[in-house]
Structures are given as structure tokens and as C-alpha cells.
Design a protein around this motif. Structure first.
Motif, short mmCIF file in Angstrom:
data_model
loop_
_atom_site.label_atom_id
_atom_site.label_comp_id
_atom_site.label_asym_id
_atom_site.label_seq_id
_atom_site.Cartn_x
_atom_site.Cartn_y
_atom_site.Cartn_z
N ARG A 151 -2.86 0.12 9.45
CA ARG A 151 -3.36 1.36 8.84
C ARG A 151 -4.66 1.07 8.12
N ILE A 154 -7.17 1.40 5.16
CA ILE A 154 -7.27 1.67 3.73
C ILE A 154 -8.73 2.06 3.51
N SER A 162 2.67 10.99 1.65
CA SER A 162 3.43 11.57 2.76
C SER A 162 3.64 13.05 2.49
N ASP A 188 -6.31 11.22 -0.93
CA ASP A 188 -6.54 10.84 0.46
C ASP A 188 -6.64 9.34 0.70
N ARG A 189 -6.42 8.55 -0.35
CA ARG A 189 -6.45 7.09 -0.23
C ARG A 189 -5.23 6.51 -0.90
N PRO A 190 -4.72 5.38 -0.39
CA PRO A 190 -3.50 4.81 -0.98
C PRO A 190 -3.77 4.06 -2.28
N VAL A 227 6.52 8.27 -0.58
CA VAL A 227 5.32 7.70 0.01
C VAL A 227 5.72 6.79 1.16
N ASP A 228 4.74 6.46 1.98
CA ASP A 228 4.94 5.46 3.01
C ASP A 228 4.40 4.14 2.46
N ALA A 266 0.85 -1.20 0.00
CA ALA A 266 0.00 0.00 0.00
C ALA A 266 0.88 1.24 0.00
N TYR A 267 0.57 2.17 -0.90
CA TYR A 267 1.34 3.40 -1.08
C TYR A 267 0.55 4.57 -0.50
N PHE A 268 0.87 4.93 0.74
CA PHE A 268 0.21 6.05 1.41
C PHE A 268 0.98 7.33 1.14
#
Length: 152
Positions: A85, A87, A58, A124-126, A64-65, A54-56
Motif C-alpha cells: 500500500r 503511504i 476504512s 486521506d493519509r494513514p 481501520v485497516d 500503518a493505520y489506514f
């Protein structure tokens, strides 16, 4: 590129996180050194087969996280060294590819499909990669999910 627009419900990913630049990240190292030592504990809690990357977003430009892990039930307690986290659910583009074509598929999504679509990427979403059980070689199937928002 075959793209399906789908709705996903909220889900929780448990695993390990590392801040990366997606184009140059050491993915094999992340899975082997960061995630694999926790796999047995995380897998014992997993509610579906397979693994997710998952690419959140940053606050760091170009970074990305990246969370490597599995989907667990809401409220699951992570083992030491792991995190959970959310999703968020919503509209996603689902694109099929193989392990060997992930990079070129991502490039095609951002260079061709997304600009020509009726959507923008939802900030706002990964974005997600789903690896079915046993996805270990270049021909293994992978599903990419890009969070979508209405184009403004």
C-alpha cells in the motif's frame, strides 16, 4: 509531549493487513500470527531498517485497516499472503515514545496536542508507528506519525 512537524515523501509498505478497532486490537497476535510468517520474504525487499504499523482509514465506523510491515521500493511484488500500500507523503507530526507508553501517547495526541495545535488530522493519509530494529520491550523507542492537514 515533544512534537516535531516533518515532511515525509511517498513510501510503500509491504506486509499483512487486518481490520481492527485500534483501542482493542490484538497487536501481538497480528505481528506474531499474521506478519511474522512473511517476515523473511518482506525483509529481503525492505529499503530501510525497522518496521511500521500503518493505520489506514476504512468505511467501517471506528475501524481501520492496520498494515504490519516494512518499507519497500515502488513496484515491489508482494509474496502470497501480503500486500503493498502507498503511504502518501505530506506533513506529519512526529512524536517519540516507548513501546510501553504507546497507548497513553496516542491518547495524549488526540486529547491534548491535536486539539491545541494549528492542525487537523488528514483523513486521506494513514497514521504510522515506526519500530526501530530490536524494539521488543517496554523501554524500546517508537516513533508515531500523525498525518496533518490545515485546520479549517
Amino acid at each position: 509531549m515533544d512534537v516535531q512537524v516533518v515532511r515525509l515523501s511517498d513510501r510503500w509498505i509491504m506486509g499483512t493487513a487486518r481490520r481492527i478497532e485500534p483501542a482493542s486490537a490484538p497487536y501481538e497476535e497480528i505481528w506474531r500470527d499474521d506478519y511474522d510468517p512473511h517476515d523473511a520474504a518482506v525483509s529481503a525487499l525492505a529499503v530501510e531498517p525497522g518496521y511500521y504499523g500503518a493505520y489506514f482509514g476504512s468505511e467501517a465506523p471506528g475501524q481501520v485497516d492496520f498494515v504490519a510491515g516494512r518499507i519497500v521500493p515502488e513496484g515491489a511484488e508482494p509474496p502470497e499472503g501480503c500486500l503493498v500500500r502507498l503511504i502518501p507523503g505530506g506533513t506529519y507530526a512526529r512524536i517519540l515514545c516507548t513501546m510501553g507508553t504507546i497507548g497513553q501517547t496516542w491518547s495524549g495526541i488526540y486529547a491534548q496536542w491535536l486539539p491545541a495545535s494549528d492542525y487537523a488530522e488528514a483523513p486521506d493519509r494513514p497514521a504510522l508507528e515506526y519500530y526501530p530494529p530490536g524494539a521488543m520491550d517496554a523501554d524500546s523507542p517508537v516513533e508515531i506519525y500523525v498525518a496533518l492537514a490545515a485546520r479549517r
